[in-house]
Design a protein around this motif. Structure first.
Motif, PDB file in Angstrom:
ATOM      1  N   THR A  74       0.838  -1.206   0.000  1.00 37.53           N
ATOM      2  CA  THR A  74       0.000   0.000   0.000  1.00 37.53           C
ATOM      3  C   THR A  74       0.865   1.246   0.000  1.00 37.53           C
ATOM      4  OG1 THR A  74      -1.769  -1.165   1.141  1.00 37.53           O
ATOM      5  CG2 THR A  74      -1.805   1.245   1.252  1.00 37.53           C
ATOM      6  N   SER A  75       1.891   1.263   0.847  1.00 35.14           N
ATOM      7  CA  SER A  75       2.790   2.418   0.916  1.00 35.14           C
ATOM      8  C   SER A  75       3.491   2.649  -0.420  1.00 35.14           C
ATOM      9  CB  SER A  75       3.819   2.231   2.021  1.00 35.14           C
ATOM     10  OG  SER A  75       3.186   2.175   3.279  1.00 35.14           O
ATOM     11  N   ALA A  76       3.967   1.582  -1.044  1.00 40.10           N
ATOM     12  CA  ALA A  76       4.653   1.710  -2.334  1.00 40.10           C
ATOM     13  C   ALA A  76       3.698   2.228  -3.402  1.00 40.10           C
ATOM     14  CB  ALA A  76       5.241   0.369  -2.753  1.00 40.10           C
ATOM     15  N   GLU A  77       2.487   1.692  -3.418  1.00 44.66           N
ATOM     16  CA  GLU A  77       1.516   2.148  -4.407  1.00 44.66           C
ATOM     17  C   GLU A  77       1.184   3.620  -4.207  1.00 44.66           C
ATOM     18  OE1 GLU A  77      -2.891   1.011  -6.117  1.00 44.66           O
ATOM     19  OE2 GLU A  77      -1.786  -0.478  -4.967  1.00 44.66           O
ATOM     20  N   GLN A  78       1.021   4.060  -2.957  1.00 47.12           N
ATOM     21  CA  GLN A  78       0.748   5.471  -2.681  1.00 47.12           C
ATOM     22  C   GLN A  78       1.912   6.351  -3.126  1.00 47.12           C
ATOM     23  OE1 GLN A  78      -0.103   5.431   1.517  1.00 47.12           O
ATOM     24  NE2 GLN A  78      -2.289   5.191   1.189  1.00 47.12           N
ATOM     25  N   CYS A  79       3.126   5.895  -2.891  1.00 50.39           N
ATOM     26  CA  CYS A  79       4.319   6.637  -3.310  1.00 50.39           C
ATOM     27  C   CYS A  79       4.328   6.807  -4.826  1.00 50.39           C
ATOM     28  CB  CYS A  79       5.571   5.901  -2.827  1.00 50.39           C
ATOM     29  SG  CYS A  79       7.125   6.603  -3.396  1.00 50.39           S
ATOM     30  N   ILE A  80       4.097   5.734  -5.527  1.00 48.19           N
ATOM     31  CA  ILE A  80       4.101   5.771  -6.993  1.00 48.19           C
ATOM     32  C   ILE A  80       2.977   6.662  -7.507  1.00 48.19           C
ATOM     33  CG2 ILE A  80       3.798   4.390  -9.090  1.00 48.19           C
ATOM     34  CD1 ILE A  80       5.111   2.048  -7.447  1.00 48.19           C
ATOM     35  N   GLN A  81       1.790   6.503  -6.961  1.00 48.96           N
ATOM     36  CA  GLN A  81       0.649   7.313  -7.402  1.00 48.96           C
ATOM     37  C   GLN A  81       0.890   8.803  -7.164  1.00 48.96           C
ATOM     38  OE1 GLN A  81      -2.019   6.484  -9.102  1.00 48.96           O
ATOM     39  NE2 GLN A  81      -1.808   4.281  -9.051  1.00 48.96           N
ATOM     40  N   ALA A  82       1.446   9.161  -5.999  1.00 53.05           N
ATOM     41  CA  ALA A  82       1.708  10.570  -5.690  1.00 53.05           C
ATOM     42  C   ALA A  82       2.763  11.140  -6.633  1.00 53.05           C
ATOM     43  CB  ALA A  82       2.144  10.726  -4.243  1.00 53.05           C
ATOM     44  N   CYS A  83       3.802  10.375  -6.879  1.00 55.04           N
ATOM     45  CA  CYS A  83       4.862  10.822  -7.789  1.00 55.04           C
ATOM     46  C   CYS A  83       4.296  11.058  -9.185  1.00 55.04           C
ATOM     47  CB  CYS A  83       5.986   9.797  -7.811  1.00 55.04           C
ATOM     48  SG  CYS A  83       7.382  10.262  -8.867  1.00 55.04           S
ATOM     49  N   PHE A  84       3.519  10.110  -9.684  1.00 56.15           N
ATOM     50  CA  PHE A  84       2.959  10.256 -11.023  1.00 56.15           C
ATOM     51  C   PHE A  84       1.936  11.385 -11.086  1.00 56.15           C
ATOM     52  CE2 PHE A  84       4.010   6.690 -14.038  1.00 56.15           C
ATOM     53  CZ  PHE A  84       5.187   6.357 -13.404  1.00 56.15           C
ATOM     54  N   ALA A  85       1.178  11.593 -10.029  1.00 56.18           N
ATOM     55  CA  ALA A  85       0.178  12.665 -10.031  1.00 56.18           C
ATOM     56  C   ALA A  85       0.848  14.030 -10.191  1.00 56.18           C
ATOM     57  CB  ALA A  85      -0.648  12.622  -8.749  1.00 56.18           C
ATOM     58  N   ILE A  86       1.936  14.239  -9.460  1.00 55.47           N
ATOM     59  CA  ILE A  86       2.606  15.533  -9.558  1.00 55.47           C
ATOM     60  C   ILE A  86       3.308  15.679 -10.904  1.00 55.47           C
ATOM     61  CG2 ILE A  86       4.804  14.943  -8.461  1.00 55.47           C
ATOM     62  CD1 ILE A  86       2.858  18.098  -7.695  1.00 55.47           C
ATOM     63  N   TRP A  87       3.877  14.592 -11.436  1.00 49.03           N
ATOM     64  CA  TRP A  87       4.504  14.657 -12.751  1.00 49.03           C
ATOM     65  C   TRP A  87       3.449  14.863 -13.835  1.00 49.03           C
ATOM     66  CZ3 TRP A  87       9.268  15.164 -14.815  1.00 49.03           C
ATOM     67  CH2 TRP A  87      10.342  15.045 -13.947  1.00 49.03           C
ATOM     68  N   ARG A  88       2.288  14.245 -13.670  1.00 46.97           N
ATOM     69  CA  ARG A  88       1.204  14.400 -14.648  1.00 46.97           C
ATOM     70  C   ARG A  88       0.769  15.863 -14.719  1.00 46.97           C
ATOM     71  NH1 ARG A  88      -2.243  11.303 -12.212  1.00 46.97           N
ATOM     72  NH2 ARG A  88      -1.318   9.389 -13.026  1.00 46.97           N
ATOM     73  N   ARG A  89       0.657  16.492 -13.568  1.00 48.31           N
ATOM     74  CA  ARG A  89       0.179  17.869 -13.491  1.00 48.31           C
ATOM     75  C   ARG A  89       1.277  18.878 -13.855  1.00 48.31           C
ATOM     76  NH1 ARG A  89      -1.815  17.632  -8.735  1.00 48.31           N
ATOM     77  NH2 ARG A  89      -0.173  18.609  -7.538  1.00 48.31           N
ATOM     78  N   SER A  90       2.528  18.564 -13.550  1.00 50.26           N
ATOM     79  CA  SER A  90       3.599  19.556 -13.681  1.00 50.26           C
ATOM     80  C   SER A  90       4.841  19.004 -14.361  1.00 50.26           C
ATOM     81  CB  SER A  90       3.968  20.082 -12.294  1.00 50.26           C
ATOM     82  OG  SER A  90       2.847  20.617 -11.648  1.00 50.26           O
ATOM     83  N   GLY A  91       4.681  18.110 -15.308  1.00 47.95           N
ATOM     84  CA  GLY A  91       5.819  17.482 -15.978  1.00 47.95           C
ATOM     85  C   GLY A  91       6.832  18.457 -16.556  1.00 47.95           C
TER      86      GLY A  91
END
Length: 192
Positions: A74-91
């Protein structure tokens, strides 16, 4: 702040080298001279815009710590999702950040803080799952977690610094989640 928004918006259309301080000021409804009230130069302004996004990442990490019993998966998935969310919004902005890390120590320190805090959370989850008998006791949990954090970020950078499809994004999310689980010895399939 309008200047930070203007810089980020301009970076979504063209590279940092092709953007002037006048362009950023104009996008914020200010004169070039007005920018100097807030920032010494273009790099300082862009660094502030980047710092804003890094602070969002740090806040996301703080939200994860609210669940101290979360398993590693769960922690790893949250880390990955948060990283991708910020890159998606501000790549484009984060791509510019990567280019500035070597000559902006404060920015590099904030960037590294994000990865170290991610690694702390993941290492704690690894150790907790090891104590529960859910993961094997092999390798240094902290070193593994830090390597996984950087792996996720580098892959996000490679994806979001170019044009890509939603399918590519989803495939990479799934692959990184699987790789993180395999790296720590998780044998059960992910919950997703």
């Amino acid at each position: 702040m309008a200047l930070l928004d203007s810089a980020e918006q301009l970076l979504s259309a063209r590279p940092l080298a092709d953007i002037s301080l006048t362009d950023i000021a104009s996008g914020a409804g200010l004169s070039r001279a007005g920018v100097y009230f807030y920032f010494d130069n273009k790099d300082a302004l862009v660094e502030a815009a980047i710092a804003r996004r890094v602070n969002e990442l740090l806040k996301a990490i703080s939200d994860w710590t609210a669940s101290p019993d979360a398993p590693f998966a769960t922690s790893a998935e949250q880390c990955i999702q948060a990283c991708f969310a910020i890159w998606r919004r501000s790549g484009p902005l984060l791509t510019a950040a990567v280019g500035m890390l070597s000559h902006r120590p404060a920015l590099r320190a904030a960037w590294e803080e994000y990865f170290h805090r991610c690694a702390d959370i993941l290492a704690t989850a690894i150790e907790r799952d090891r104590d529960r008998g859910l993961l094997p006791h092999h390798g240094d949990a902290r070193a593994m977690a830090l390597a996984l954090s950087w792996m996720v970020e580098r892959n996000a950078y490679m994806l979001y610094s170019r044009n890509h499809t939603e399918e590519e994004e989803q495939t990479l999310l799934t692959t990184l989640t699987l790789l993180c689980r395999q790296a720590v010895g998780a044998t059960t399939p992910p919950n997703t």
